[in-house]
Design a protein around this motif. Structure first.
Motif: not given
Length: 76
Positions: A21-32, A38-49
């Motif tokens: 959740g924290a990673g997704a908020i960071v990725v989705l709230s920063i426009p850049a 599309k590529f960063l959310l799977p990275v957040v999932v794997v890193a969180g796991f």
């Protein structure tokens, strides 16, 4: 099964959810970063796991029940 392993297993999923959740908020709230979501959310999932297990292992001893008895409480 050791108590620490059992507790770590129980709390690893909620820790994983918080990290995701924290990673997704960071990725989705920063426009850049949102452009590459599309590529960063799977990275957040794997890193969180990957990070959930060590964090749960460190927190597990703190969640064990402790009994502290003192002479002052026995006289009440």
């Amino acid at each position: 099964m050791r108590t620490r392993t059992f507790i770590a297993g129980l709390i690893s999923l909620p820790i994983n959810a918080v990290l995701f959740g924290a990673g997704a908020i960071v990725v989705l709230s920063i426009p850049a970063l949102a452009e590459h979501a599309k590529f960063l959310l799977p990275v957040v999932v794997v890193a969180g796991f990957a990070a959930a297990a060590p964090i749960a292992w460190m927190l597990a001893p703190r969640l064990r029940a402790r009994q502290h008895y003192s002479d002052a409480h026995d006289n009440i």
